[in-house]
Design an enzyme around this catalytic site. Structure first.
Site, PDB file in Angstrom:
ATOM      1  CE1 TYR A 162      35.102  42.006  43.338  1.00  0.00           C
ATOM      2  CE2 TYR A 162      32.697  41.420  43.257  1.00  0.00           C
ATOM      3  CZ  TYR A 162      34.097  41.265  42.693  1.00  0.00           C
ATOM      4  OH  TYR A 162      34.363  39.906  42.295  1.00  0.00           O
TER       5      TYR A 162
ATOM      6  CG  ASP B 212      38.808  41.769  35.844  1.00  0.00           C
ATOM      7  OD1 ASP B 212      38.335  40.671  35.336  1.00  0.00           O
ATOM      8  OD2 ASP B 212      37.775  42.871  35.409  1.00  0.00           O
TER       9      ASP B 212
END
Length: 341
Positions: free
Chosen positions: A169, A94
């Protein structure tokens, strides 16, 4: 218009880049792609997402990481178009999210002799010393906050997205004032097979089973040797849904501020998604994309230093950002409660 608030210097710089790019496009169009060998490769890419509108190219959005990489690939004469290059990406992050280990698979122009039948170099022979310096060629057209760290030869059927079996992540955050042990206990509720409908941004038109996900591990650890109270949320899974990790972090922060660990389970099992704001995207970094077979990387000189410097700067910047957010949030809460008395 996006130019409305630009300074005179920014406009001049932008026009100069367009003129340079026009000349380079003209030179590239002179290439006869039927005369060149191509080979399937995977590129390892690092980028700081702070100044980009996400990774993936979009019609209505400019200044994406993928747009910049596509321009660099074409300007360097390594591809004609993405559509004719069998292109695939390992992840699409994003706006504001960064990566130290993002992968792109595609066919690039090669200087090696072709297979006489299809002009594609036999992948299994894979010499690299005689090959074009892909990293150097691409990086010369990329901004400083995007870098190709290396490349590897792959099978013609290799797909960076569908052959990736695990993604990891990191989310960096300031631990000051938070109940870290309770947050660490709460991470266990995010492990295993979950329906993540309430911890993501729903995607219109997707079936219910789209939200069934397997999270392999979720943990919080303190980052040592730092002058700030810095912690890291690490999440590993085969795949993720839109805003999923930012939602997980937001809920864990609520636990750190007084909610019990079981609050996570309450949100997951709720018939409707409770209202909450997603955590900031800036401290989130994609750090690993894993494949079943080891890739034989041809690394650019100094790539380890690139990653280390990026990661250190990223952590410190993220800590400062989160520290400000925490203090603002605390002040807002204090003000609200003082007026409620």
């Amino acid at each position: 218009m996006r130019f409305t608030h630009w300074s005179r210097e920014q406009l001049i710089s932008y026009i100069q880049r367009l003129r340079t790019k026009e000349k380079q496009w003209h030179k590239r169009r002179l290439l006869n792609w039927n005369e060149y060998t191509r080979r399937p490769v995977v590129l390892r890419v690092l980028y700081n997402g702070r100044h980009f509108n996400g990774f993936a190219s979009q019609r209505e959005v400019r200044n994406t990481v993928e747009e910049r990489i596509t321009d660099a690939l074409r300007l360097s004469g390594l591809i004609d178009t993405l559509e004719t290059s069998f292109y695939s990406r390992s992840a699409r992050t994003d706006t504001g999210v960064s990566a130290t280990d993002s992968h792109l698979s595609l066919y690039l122009r090669s200087r090696l002799p072709p297979d006489p039948e299809n002009h594609i170099y036999p992948w299994y022979q894979s010499p690299t010393a005689e090959e074009l310096p892909y990293g150097i060629m691409i990086n010369q057209y990329l901004p400083d906050d995007i870098k190709v760290l290396g490349w590897a030869p792959v099978h013609p059927a290799f797909d960076a997205r569908y052959h990736c079996v695990r993604r990891t992540y990191h989310y960096y955050f300031d631990g000051h004032g938070l109940d870290i042990p309770t947050m660490q206990e709460a991470t266990s509720y995010f492990e295993g097979h979950l329906n993540v409908t309430n911890i993501c941004k729903p995607v219109q038109g997707k079936p219910k089973d789209f939200y069934e996900r397997q999270i392999e591990s979720c943990s919080i650890t303190k980052i040592e040797d730092n002058d700030v109270d810095l912690y890291r949320l690490q999440v590993t899974a085969p795949s993720f849904v839109w805003h999923q990790i930012r939602a997980m972090m937001a809920l864990l922060l609520r636990v750190g501020q007084g909610k019990p660990p079981s609050y996570i389970q309450q949100v997951l099992n709720s018939p409707e998604k409770p209202p909450y704001a997603y955590a900031s995207p800036y401290p989130l970094v994609l750090v690993e994309c894993k494949y079943p077979d080891a890739l034989r990387w041809v690394a650019n000189d100094g790539y380890r230093a690139h990653v280390k410097a990026f990661d250190q700067n990223r952590m410190l910047q993220s800590a400062r950002d989160q520290l400000v957010l925490n203090r603002v949030s605390a002040q807002v809460s204090k003000t609200i409660f003082s007026h409620a008395r």
